[in-house]
Design a protein around this motif. Structure first.
Motif, PDB file in Angstrom:
ATOM      1  N   ILE A   1       0.879  -1.166   0.000  1.00  0.00           N
ATOM      2  CA  ILE A   1       0.000   0.000   0.000  1.00  0.00           C
ATOM      3  C   ILE A   1       0.915   1.215   0.000  1.00  0.00           C
ATOM      4  O   ILE A   1       1.797   1.336   0.854  1.00  0.00           O
ATOM      5  CB  ILE A   1      -0.914   0.022   1.240  1.00  0.00           C
ATOM      6  CG1 ILE A   1      -1.769  -1.246   1.293  1.00  0.00           C
ATOM      7  CG2 ILE A   1      -1.780   1.282   1.239  1.00  0.00           C
ATOM      8  CD1 ILE A   1      -2.537  -1.403   2.595  1.00  0.00           C
ATOM      9  N   ARG A   2       0.719   2.121  -0.973  1.00  0.00           N
ATOM     10  CA  ARG A   2       1.619   3.261  -1.109  1.00  0.00           C
ATOM     11  C   ARG A   2       0.827   4.548  -1.329  1.00  0.00           C
ATOM     12  O   ARG A   2      -0.176   4.564  -2.030  1.00  0.00           O
ATOM     13  CB  ARG A   2       2.561   3.036  -2.288  1.00  0.00           C
ATOM     14  CG  ARG A   2       3.554   4.149  -2.463  1.00  0.00           C
ATOM     15  CD  ARG A   2       4.499   3.859  -3.605  1.00  0.00           C
ATOM     16  NE  ARG A   2       5.324   5.013  -3.829  1.00  0.00           N
ATOM     17  CZ  ARG A   2       6.643   5.000  -3.800  1.00  0.00           C
ATOM     18  NH1 ARG A   2       7.270   3.864  -3.560  1.00  0.00           N
ATOM     19  NH2 ARG A   2       7.320   6.087  -4.025  1.00  0.00           N
ATOM     20  N   HIS A   3       1.309   5.625  -0.718  1.00  0.00           N
ATOM     21  CA  HIS A   3       0.723   6.949  -0.894  1.00  0.00           C
ATOM     22  C   HIS A   3       1.857   7.930  -1.141  1.00  0.00           C
ATOM     23  O   HIS A   3       2.843   7.942  -0.404  1.00  0.00           O
ATOM     24  CB  HIS A   3      -0.058   7.356   0.360  1.00  0.00           C
ATOM     25  CG  HIS A   3      -0.502   8.780   0.314  1.00  0.00           C
ATOM     26  ND1 HIS A   3       0.165   9.781   0.982  1.00  0.00           N
ATOM     27  CD2 HIS A   3      -1.524   9.375  -0.334  1.00  0.00           C
ATOM     28  CE1 HIS A   3      -0.445  10.929   0.755  1.00  0.00           C
ATOM     29  NE2 HIS A   3      -1.463  10.711  -0.044  1.00  0.00           N
ATOM     30  N   ASP A   4       1.755   8.735  -2.196  1.00  0.00           N
ATOM     31  CA  ASP A   4       2.762   9.738  -2.515  1.00  0.00           C
ATOM     32  C   ASP A   4       2.126  11.112  -2.603  1.00  0.00           C
ATOM     33  O   ASP A   4       1.065  11.272  -3.193  1.00  0.00           O
ATOM     34  CB  ASP A   4       3.424   9.444  -3.873  1.00  0.00           C
ATOM     35  CG  ASP A   4       4.224   8.163  -3.859  1.00  0.00           C
ATOM     36  OD1 ASP A   4       5.067   8.014  -2.963  1.00  0.00           O
ATOM     37  OD2 ASP A   4       3.996   7.324  -4.742  1.00  0.00           O
ATOM     38  N   SER A   5       2.798  12.094  -2.018  1.00  0.00           N
ATOM     39  CA  SER A   5       2.423  13.499  -2.189  1.00  0.00           C
ATOM     40  C   SER A   5       3.579  14.179  -2.882  1.00  0.00           C
ATOM     41  O   SER A   5       4.707  14.122  -2.406  1.00  0.00           O
ATOM     42  CB  SER A   5       2.181  14.178  -0.840  1.00  0.00           C
ATOM     43  OG  SER A   5       1.014  13.703  -0.240  1.00  0.00           O
ATOM     44  N   TRP A   6       3.326  14.799  -4.019  1.00  0.00           N
ATOM     45  CA  TRP A   6       4.407  15.481  -4.721  1.00  0.00           C
ATOM     46  C   TRP A   6       4.338  16.985  -4.522  1.00  0.00           C
ATOM     47  O   TRP A   6       5.159  17.728  -5.022  1.00  0.00           O
ATOM     48  CB  TRP A   6       4.441  15.118  -6.199  1.00  0.00           C
ATOM     49  CG  TRP A   6       3.156  15.360  -6.922  1.00  0.00           C
ATOM     50  CD1 TRP A   6       2.752  16.519  -7.499  1.00  0.00           C
ATOM     51  CD2 TRP A   6       2.104  14.434  -7.125  1.00  0.00           C
ATOM     52  NE1 TRP A   6       1.512  16.369  -8.053  1.00  0.00           N
ATOM     53  CE2 TRP A   6       1.088  15.079  -7.836  1.00  0.00           C
ATOM     54  CE3 TRP A   6       1.910  13.097  -6.772  1.00  0.00           C
ATOM     55  CZ2 TRP A   6      -0.100  14.453  -8.194  1.00  0.00           C
ATOM     56  CZ3 TRP A   6       0.735  12.483  -7.129  1.00  0.00           C
ATOM     57  CH2 TRP A   6      -0.248  13.152  -7.841  1.00  0.00           C
ATOM     58  N   ASP A   7       3.337  17.442  -3.735  1.00  0.00           N
ATOM     59  CA  ASP A   7       3.227  18.861  -3.442  1.00  0.00           C
ATOM     60  C   ASP A   7       2.625  19.026  -2.056  1.00  0.00           C
ATOM     61  O   ASP A   7       1.706  18.288  -1.673  1.00  0.00           O
ATOM     62  CB  ASP A   7       2.336  19.546  -4.497  1.00  0.00           C
ATOM     63  CG  ASP A   7       2.406  21.053  -4.383  1.00  0.00           C
ATOM     64  OD1 ASP A   7       3.202  21.660  -5.121  1.00  0.00           O
ATOM     65  OD2 ASP A   7       1.687  21.611  -3.536  1.00  0.00           O
ATOM     66  N   ARG A   8       3.121  19.980  -1.316  1.00  0.00           N
ATOM     67  CA  ARG A   8       2.645  20.190   0.058  1.00  0.00           C
ATOM     68  C   ARG A   8       1.173  20.613   0.129  1.00  0.00           C
ATOM     69  O   ARG A   8       0.558  20.553   1.177  1.00  0.00           O
ATOM     70  CB  ARG A   8       3.529  21.220   0.749  1.00  0.00           C
ATOM     71  CG  ARG A   8       4.890  20.678   1.094  1.00  0.00           C
ATOM     72  CD  ARG A   8       5.800  21.743   1.706  1.00  0.00           C
ATOM     73  NE  ARG A   8       7.033  21.153   2.174  1.00  0.00           N
ATOM     74  CZ  ARG A   8       8.086  20.888   1.415  1.00  0.00           C
ATOM     75  NH1 ARG A   8       8.041  21.159   0.121  1.00  0.00           N
ATOM     76  NH2 ARG A   8       9.176  20.355   1.921  1.00  0.00           N
ATOM     77  N   THR A   9       0.605  21.038  -0.986  1.00  0.00           N
ATOM     78  CA  THR A   9      -0.798  21.451  -0.967  1.00  0.00           C
ATOM     79  C   THR A   9      -1.718  20.296  -0.584  1.00  0.00           C
ATOM     80  O   THR A   9      -2.841  20.529  -0.157  1.00  0.00           O
ATOM     81  CB  THR A   9      -1.232  22.004  -2.338  1.00  0.00           C
ATOM     82  OG1 THR A   9      -1.029  21.015  -3.340  1.00  0.00           O
ATOM     83  CG2 THR A   9      -0.478  23.270  -2.691  1.00  0.00           C
ATOM     84  N   SER A  10      -1.243  19.072  -0.703  1.00  0.00           N
ATOM     85  CA  SER A  10      -2.084  17.924  -0.375  1.00  0.00           C
ATOM     86  C   SER A  10      -2.286  17.758   1.128  1.00  0.00           C
ATOM     87  O   SER A  10      -3.262  17.155   1.556  1.00  0.00           O
ATOM     88  CB  SER A  10      -1.486  16.642  -0.955  1.00  0.00           C
ATOM     89  OG  SER A  10      -0.234  16.367  -0.378  1.00  0.00           O
ATOM     90  N   TYR A  11      -1.368  18.274   1.940  1.00  0.00           N
ATOM     91  CA  TYR A  11      -1.534  18.101   3.377  1.00  0.00           C
ATOM     92  C   TYR A  11      -1.486  19.399   4.186  1.00  0.00           C
ATOM     93  O   TYR A  11      -1.737  19.383   5.389  1.00  0.00           O
ATOM     94  CB  TYR A  11      -0.513  17.096   3.930  1.00  0.00           C
ATOM     95  CG  TYR A  11       0.931  17.473   3.734  1.00  0.00           C
ATOM     96  CD1 TYR A  11       1.568  18.336   4.607  1.00  0.00           C
ATOM     97  CD2 TYR A  11       1.664  16.933   2.693  1.00  0.00           C
ATOM     98  CE1 TYR A  11       2.892  18.667   4.434  1.00  0.00           C
ATOM     99  CE2 TYR A  11       2.996  17.250   2.514  1.00  0.00           C
ATOM    100  CZ  TYR A  11       3.606  18.117   3.393  1.00  0.00           C
ATOM    101  OH  TYR A  11       4.921  18.434   3.214  1.00  0.00           O
ATOM    102  N   MET A  12      -1.231  20.528   3.567  1.00  0.00           N
ATOM    103  CA  MET A  12      -1.166  21.788   4.309  1.00  0.00           C
ATOM    104  C   MET A  12      -2.488  22.187   4.970  1.00  0.00           C
ATOM    105  O   MET A  12      -2.469  22.738   6.069  1.00  0.00           O
ATOM    106  CB  MET A  12      -0.643  22.917   3.425  1.00  0.00           C
ATOM    107  CG  MET A  12       0.862  22.856   3.214  1.00  0.00           C
ATOM    108  SD  MET A  12       1.837  22.699   4.730  1.00  0.00           S
ATOM    109  CE  MET A  12       1.498  24.261   5.522  1.00  0.00           C
ATOM    110  N   PRO A  13      -3.662  21.911   4.367  1.00  0.00           N
ATOM    111  CA  PRO A  13      -4.898  22.236   5.087  1.00  0.00           C
ATOM    112  C   PRO A  13      -4.985  21.532   6.448  1.00  0.00           C
ATOM    113  O   PRO A  13      -5.420  22.129   7.436  1.00  0.00           O
ATOM    114  CB  PRO A  13      -6.000  21.757   4.141  1.00  0.00           C
ATOM    115  CG  PRO A  13      -5.388  21.861   2.775  1.00  0.00           C
ATOM    116  CD  PRO A  13      -3.948  21.453   2.993  1.00  0.00           C
ATOM    117  N   GLY A  14      -4.521  20.295   6.530  1.00  0.00           N
ATOM    118  CA  GLY A  14      -4.521  19.573   7.803  1.00  0.00           C
ATOM    119  C   GLY A  14      -3.512  20.129   8.781  1.00  0.00           C
ATOM    120  O   GLY A  14      -3.787  20.229   9.986  1.00  0.00           O
TER     121      GLY A  14
END
Length: 93
Positions: free
Chosen positions: A57-70
């Motif tokens: 199981i893999r998850h990739d974020s290539w930009d901080r916009t994916s987690y900055m709201p949290g």
């Protein structure tokens, strides 16, 4: 070990001072490896294995916009709380 695996998790011999445990740290008996490298924003991978098979199981974020709201939600909410809070869901309405 009898099954061909090394008894100690590999990588400890090349650890950098101040980064102990990044490669081969044992967490409740499970080897955990952490990669710190330029270009990685966030990547998580969990590999389950058994004889002759793996499930990844893999998850990739290539930009901080994916987690900055949290991150911002946590920062803005923590001032009104006391004690240890585990899980961002505790700040969500």
């Amino acid at each position: 070990a009898r099954d061909g695996r090394q008894s100690a998790a590999p990588g400890k011999e090349t650890e950098i001072a101040g980064c102990e445990g990044a490669r081969g740290a044992l967490v409740d008996g499970v080897p955990v490896h952490s990669v710190r490298s330029m270009g990685y924003v966030a990547s998580q991978e969990v590999v389950f294995g058994s004889m002759g098979q793996t499930l990844t199981i893999r998850h990739d974020s290539w930009d901080r916009t994916s987690y900055m709201p949290g991150v911002l939600l946590g920062i803005r909410s923590v001032g009104g709380r006391q004690g240890l809070i585990v899980g961002l869901e505790n700040f969500m309405e």
